[in-house]
Write a protein that holds these residues in place. Structure first.
Motif, PDB file in Angstrom:
ATOM      1  N   ARG A   1       0.798  -1.211   0.000  1.00  0.00           N
ATOM      2  CA  ARG A   1       0.000   0.000   0.000  1.00  0.00           C
ATOM      3  C   ARG A   1       0.837   1.269   0.000  1.00  0.00           C
ATOM      4  O   ARG A   1       0.527   2.229  -0.718  1.00  0.00           O
ATOM      5  N   LYS A   2       1.893   1.300   0.802  1.00  0.00           N
ATOM      6  CA  LYS A   2       2.648   2.528   0.992  1.00  0.00           C
ATOM      7  C   LYS A   2       3.194   3.117  -0.306  1.00  0.00           C
ATOM      8  O   LYS A   2       3.109   4.329  -0.517  1.00  0.00           O
ATOM      9  N   PRO A   3       3.785   2.305  -1.217  1.00  0.00           N
ATOM     10  CA  PRO A   3       4.285   2.900  -2.462  1.00  0.00           C
ATOM     11  C   PRO A   3       3.190   3.502  -3.332  1.00  0.00           C
ATOM     12  O   PRO A   3       3.477   4.365  -4.171  1.00  0.00           O
ATOM     13  N   LEU A   4       1.943   3.051  -3.137  1.00  0.00           N
ATOM     14  CA  LEU A   4       0.838   3.582  -3.928  1.00  0.00           C
ATOM     15  C   LEU A   4       0.239   4.839  -3.303  1.00  0.00           C
ATOM     16  O   LEU A   4      -0.367   5.650  -4.003  1.00  0.00           O
ATOM     17  N   GLU A   5       0.386   4.988  -1.991  1.00  0.00           N
ATOM     18  CA  GLU A   5      -0.186   6.151  -1.314  1.00  0.00           C
ATOM     19  C   GLU A   5       0.430   7.455  -1.816  1.00  0.00           C
ATOM     20  O   GLU A   5      -0.277   8.456  -1.971  1.00  0.00           O
ATOM     21  N   VAL A   6       1.735   7.445  -2.071  1.00  0.00           N
ATOM     22  CA  VAL A   6       2.423   8.683  -2.441  1.00  0.00           C
ATOM     23  C   VAL A   6       1.900   9.246  -3.758  1.00  0.00           C
ATOM     24  O   VAL A   6       1.464  10.403  -3.798  1.00  0.00           O
ATOM     25  N   PRO A   7       1.912   8.495  -4.882  1.00  0.00           N
ATOM     26  CA  PRO A   7       1.404   9.087  -6.116  1.00  0.00           C
ATOM     27  C   PRO A   7      -0.074   9.431  -6.056  1.00  0.00           C
ATOM     28  O   PRO A   7      -0.504  10.446  -6.628  1.00  0.00           O
ATOM     29  N   LEU A   8      -0.863   8.615  -5.351  1.00  0.00           N
ATOM     30  CA  LEU A   8      -2.285   8.924  -5.251  1.00  0.00           C
ATOM     31  C   LEU A   8      -2.531  10.178  -4.413  1.00  0.00           C
ATOM     32  O   LEU A   8      -3.432  10.971  -4.710  1.00  0.00           O
ATOM     33  N   ALA A   9      -1.740  10.368  -3.358  1.00  0.00           N
ATOM     34  CA  ALA A   9      -1.878  11.580  -2.539  1.00  0.00           C
ATOM     35  C   ALA A   9      -1.474  12.818  -3.336  1.00  0.00           C
ATOM     36  O   ALA A   9      -2.112  13.874  -3.234  1.00  0.00           O
ATOM     37  N   LEU A  10      -0.426  12.719  -4.125  1.00  0.00           N
ATOM     38  CA  LEU A  10      -0.010  13.830  -4.980  1.00  0.00           C
ATOM     39  C   LEU A  10      -1.092  14.151  -6.002  1.00  0.00           C
ATOM     40  O   LEU A  10      -1.375  15.328  -6.283  1.00  0.00           O
ATOM     41  N   TRP A  11      -1.691  13.114  -6.566  1.00  0.00           N
ATOM     42  CA  TRP A  11      -2.760  13.311  -7.538  1.00  0.00           C
ATOM     43  C   TRP A  11      -3.986  13.956  -6.875  1.00  0.00           C
ATOM     44  O   TRP A  11      -4.584  14.890  -7.423  1.00  0.00           O
ATOM     45  N   ALA A  12      -4.375  13.463  -5.711  1.00  0.00           N
ATOM     46  CA  ALA A  12      -5.519  14.036  -5.006  1.00  0.00           C
ATOM     47  C   ALA A  12      -5.277  15.499  -4.671  1.00  0.00           C
ATOM     48  O   ALA A  12      -6.176  16.336  -4.788  1.00  0.00           O
ATOM     49  N   ASN A  13      -4.058  15.812  -4.244  1.00  0.00           N
ATOM     50  CA  ASN A  13      -3.728  17.199  -3.915  1.00  0.00           C
ATOM     51  C   ASN A  13      -3.814  18.103  -5.141  1.00  0.00           C
ATOM     52  O   ASN A  13      -4.118  19.292  -5.034  1.00  0.00           O
ATOM     53  N   LEU A  14      -3.551  17.528  -6.308  1.00  0.00           N
ATOM     54  CA  LEU A  14      -3.650  18.295  -7.552  1.00  0.00           C
ATOM     55  C   LEU A  14      -5.100  18.553  -7.942  1.00  0.00           C
ATOM     56  O   LEU A  14      -5.442  19.637  -8.430  1.00  0.00           O
TER      57      LEU A  14
END
Length: 236
Positions: free
Chosen positions: A135-148
């Protein structure tokens, strides 16, 4: 005479071979990856339901969640959760790389998490059943995308409405009603801090009946929220 399977003596093309397994798997992975990307646009305007809530619905378990807008949540409650969970919320792009670096550099390996509110939100919405190492490696790009895609206010609004605060209790409105018999708009500083410190483990930590240790932590969060309010201007 033309051979069978020919027309006017011209051989018909052989039947196209099926796609190799690796290519079909690649297409399947792309399709799965596209789901959270597209849902992030939907959740910019539609109140989402988290995967833990869906899991309880699917198994017939009780779910208490009452969606409220961010403006209907007491500012002190917003600040307390931010001070407890993500003090740099207004300053980073969904991921606090400085905090991640600090955790990775700890002697003996990481001993605590560095999840931001955006990372915890995408985990609840898209990644909950996955084990931590996947899960952790996927959280980073998804969090960046959500923030965008989402504003800071929308990110916090979603988080406060999907976070778990007890067995079957999701969202700050349901938690406020359950523990303090009042709407989230009327939470005071002490109540808000007790809700905030319960978040890391809402099953073992009770916001309504905190231990001495949790009361002490709540006192620290009260001071931190009061002294850091100016840094949380992105959600005023």
């Amino acid at each position: 005479m033309p051979e069978q399977g020919t027309e006017l003596g011209v051989a018909m093309p052989a039947r196209r071979r099926s796609r190799p397994l690796w290519r079909r798997l690649a297409y399947a992975l792309i399709a799965v990856a596209a789901i959270p990307v597209l849902l992030t646009f939907v959740y910019a305007v539609v109140p989402p339901v988290s995967l833990p809530m869906l899991g309880r619905y699917a198994t017939g378990q009780k779910v208490d969640r009452r969606w409220v807008k961010l403006d209907d949540i007491a500012p002190v409650a917003r600040f307390s959760v931010m001070a407890s969970e993500d003090g740099q919320f207004c300053r980073h792009w969904g991921v606090d790389f400085g905090a991640i670096g600090t955790v990775l550099e700890q002697e003996g390996g990481p001993s605590r998490g560095a999840s931001t509110i955006a990372m915890q939100t995408v985990k609840n919405l898209y990644l909950w059943p996955l084990p931590t190492f996947a899960r952790k490696p996927l959280e980073v790009p998804l969090a960046l995308w959500a923030n965008l895609v989402w504003s800071k206010r929308r990110t916090l609004e979603i988080y406060l409405n999907v976070a778990q605060w007890g067995d079957g209790i999701y969202g700050i409105e349901a938690a406020s009603q359950f523990y303090f018999k009042k709407p989230a708009s009327r939470l005071n500083a002490r109540e808000a801090a007790q809700l905030a410190v319960a978040l890391p483990n809402p099953i073992r930590r009770s916001a309504g009946a905190p231990t001495r240790r949790l009361r002490n932590l709540a006192g620290l969060i009260m001071n931190r929220a009061r002294n850091s309010a100016e840094y949380f201007s992105c959600v005023r």
